[in-house]
Enzyme design. Structure first.
Site, PDB file in Angstrom:
ATOM      1  N   TYR A 263       0.830  -1.209   0.000  1.00 35.51           N
ATOM      2  CA  TYR A 263       0.000   0.000   0.000  1.00 35.51           C
ATOM      3  C   TYR A 263       0.857   1.247   0.000  1.00 35.51           C
ATOM      4  O   TYR A 263       2.081   1.190   0.208  1.00 35.51           O
ATOM      5  CB  TYR A 263      -0.949  -0.008   1.209  1.00 35.51           C
ATOM      6  CG  TYR A 263      -0.302   0.334   2.538  1.00 35.51           C
ATOM      7  CD1 TYR A 263       0.525  -0.571   3.190  1.00 35.51           C
ATOM      8  CD2 TYR A 263      -0.507   1.571   3.145  1.00 35.51           C
ATOM      9  CE1 TYR A 263       1.111  -0.265   4.418  1.00 35.51           C
ATOM     10  CE2 TYR A 263       0.064   1.889   4.377  1.00 35.51           C
ATOM     11  CZ  TYR A 263       0.875   0.969   4.998  1.00 35.51           C
ATOM     12  OH  TYR A 263       1.451   1.283   6.204  1.00 35.51           O
TER      13      TYR A 263
ATOM     14  N   LEU B 235      11.091   1.169   7.248  1.00 35.27           N
ATOM     15  CA  LEU B 235      10.577   1.635   5.961  1.00 35.27           C
ATOM     16  C   LEU B 235      11.291   2.937   5.594  1.00 35.27           C
ATOM     17  O   LEU B 235      11.435   3.824   6.444  1.00 35.27           O
ATOM     18  CB  LEU B 235       9.069   1.895   6.067  1.00 35.27           C
ATOM     19  CG  LEU B 235       8.428   2.341   4.761  1.00 35.27           C
ATOM     20  CD1 LEU B 235       8.262   1.164   3.805  1.00 35.27           C
ATOM     21  CD2 LEU B 235       7.080   2.998   5.002  1.00 35.27           C
TER      22      LEU B 235
HETATM   23  N1  PDD Z   1       2.831   5.009   7.334  1.00 32.48           N
HETATM   24  N2  PDD Z   1       7.458   3.734   8.917  1.00 32.48           N
HETATM   25  C1  PDD Z   1       6.284   3.053   8.939  1.00 32.48           C
HETATM   26  C2  PDD Z   1       6.232   1.739   9.650  1.00 32.48           C
HETATM   27  C3  PDD Z   1       5.155   3.574   8.294  1.00 32.48           C
HETATM   28  O1  PDD Z   1       3.999   2.881   8.305  1.00 32.48           O
HETATM   29  C4  PDD Z   1       5.240   4.841   7.647  1.00 32.48           C
HETATM   30  C5  PDD Z   1       4.067   5.457   6.947  1.00 32.48           C
HETATM   31  C6  PDD Z   1       6.483   5.524   7.669  1.00 32.48           C
HETATM   32  C7  PDD Z   1       6.659   6.868   7.014  1.00 32.48           C
HETATM   33  O2  PDD Z   1       6.624   6.761   5.614  1.00 32.48           O
HETATM   34  P1  PDD Z   1       6.145   7.974   4.692  1.00 32.48           P
HETATM   35  O3  PDD Z   1       6.943   9.169   5.078  1.00 32.48           O
HETATM   36  O4  PDD Z   1       6.418   7.517   3.322  1.00 32.48           O
HETATM   37  O5  PDD Z   1       4.663   8.163   4.988  1.00 32.48           O
HETATM   38  C8  PDD Z   1       7.554   4.927   8.301  1.00 32.48           C
HETATM   39  C9  PDD Z   1       1.614   5.471   6.692  1.00 32.48           C
HETATM   40  C10 PDD Z   1       1.415   6.935   6.785  1.00 32.48           C
HETATM   41  C11 PDD Z   1       0.448   4.649   7.248  1.00 32.48           C
HETATM   42  O6  PDD Z   1       0.625   3.464   7.415  1.00 32.48           O
HETATM   43  O7  PDD Z   1      -0.630   5.201   7.460  1.00 32.48           O
END
Ligand code: PDD
Length: 287
Positions: free
Chosen positions: A33, A207
């Site tokens: 996703y 991530l």
């Molecule tokens: N989550 N680490 C984890 C485990 C995450 O689920 C997310 C993002 C991030 C930050 O990634 P980014 O900057 O690309 O949003 C780091 C999204 C927002 C969610 O699961 O809702």
């Protein structure tokens, strides 16, 4: 106004949107996703999010649901149909529907793609930015491919729920050696006593957040020094500032960890100035 979802080629009322009961996302968490922010009618960092989606699909040998151009069209259409000016879209791709069997389904099984969108109230984020949030630390208990953005988020769900039940808002995974990994849905940053911005390397174990990547660009423009190295919980507790980054919260200040204040227990200025500059520097795609 009823919300509209995109499901496998069709725009449908969200209340009536459905996927197959034997979808592999539902049965095996066999899906990936993306969540992407929309601000002032602009999609933030779309290219980087779609690049990461491509990588997640590749890493799991999953088929591309459609071309980049078609995907961009559909995302914009979902946002338009839901009249989102400030909010997010959520996009999920799974290995499709097939009789339950752990092996991959037959070649040619179409992936399932769903896209939803929702508006968010900027005042709610503003409050979070002004007050900061409280977090707890929890032992890292996830698999070692969290660099792939899969929908297998049970440890993250349990960590956040645990935080909520203890009066905090979020959780940070910490490994056995006391090294800070990342938040349950965000990356972690600290500002050291010397004023350096510190975040752990993202090659594996966490991530690689898109917000994290863009923040590095922002810091450069603001002449702030970014260091990518691991840090421990004690270093975090002694930091000038601690904050989260994610597409749903750009630089959310953390003012308390495990019941102990960070610095004076109030949001710091560095995360605030980065947040103020972020939108100008990030890539923006009009809806
Ligand atoms: N989550 N680490 C984890 C485990 C995450 O689920 C997310 C993002 C991030 C930050 O990634 P980014 O900057 O690309 O949003 C780091 C999204 C927002 C969610 O699961 O809702």
């Amino acid at each position: 106004m009823s919300r509209i979802a995109y499901v496998n080629g069709q725009y449908v009322r969200q209340s009536e949107a459905a996927v197959h009961v034997e979808d592999r996302g539902f049965q095996f968490a066999d899906g990936v996703y993306e969540v992407c922010e929309v601000r002032h009618g602009m999609i933030v960092d779309l290219t980087r999010h779609l690049n990461r989606l491509d990588r997640s699909l590749r890493e799991l040998s999953m088929a591309q649901p459609m071309s980049r151009a078609a995907l961009t069209f559909v995302i914009r259409e979902v946002l338009r149909r839901n009249r989102v000016r400030n909010g997010i879209f959520y996009l999920q791709v799974t290995r499709g529907a097939a009789r339950r069997d752990h092996y991959f389904p037959a070649d040619g099984t179409p992936p399932t793609i769903t896209i939803t969108a929702k508006s968010t109230d900027p005042a709610v984020s503003a409050k979070k930015y002004a007050n900061g949030i409280k977090v707890i630390t929890v032992p890292e208990n996830r698999w070692d491919r969290v660099d792939i953005k899969t929908v297998g988020l049970l440890p993250n769900v349990l960590a956040k729920q645990q935080a909520k039940e203890t009066g905090a808002q979020d959780a940070i995974f910490v490994d056995r050696k006391g090294i800070v990994m990342e938040g349950a849905s965000s990356n972690v940053w600290i500002v050291t006593p010397d004023g350096e911005l510190l975040t752990r390397p993202a090659e594996h174990g966490i991530l690689k957040g898109i917000t994290r990547t863009t923040l590095i660009d922002v810091a450069e423009k603001l002449a702030l020094k970014v260091v990518e190295r691991e840090f421990r919980v004690d270093e975090m507790m002694a930091a000038r500032e601690v904050f989260f980054t994610s597409a749903t919260g750009i630089c959310v200040p953390i003012v308390e960890v495990d019941g102990k204040p960070i610095a004076n227990g109030h949001p710091g200025t560095v995360s605030g100035s980065i947040r103020d500059a972020f939108f100008d520097i990030a890539e923006k795609t009009a809806i």
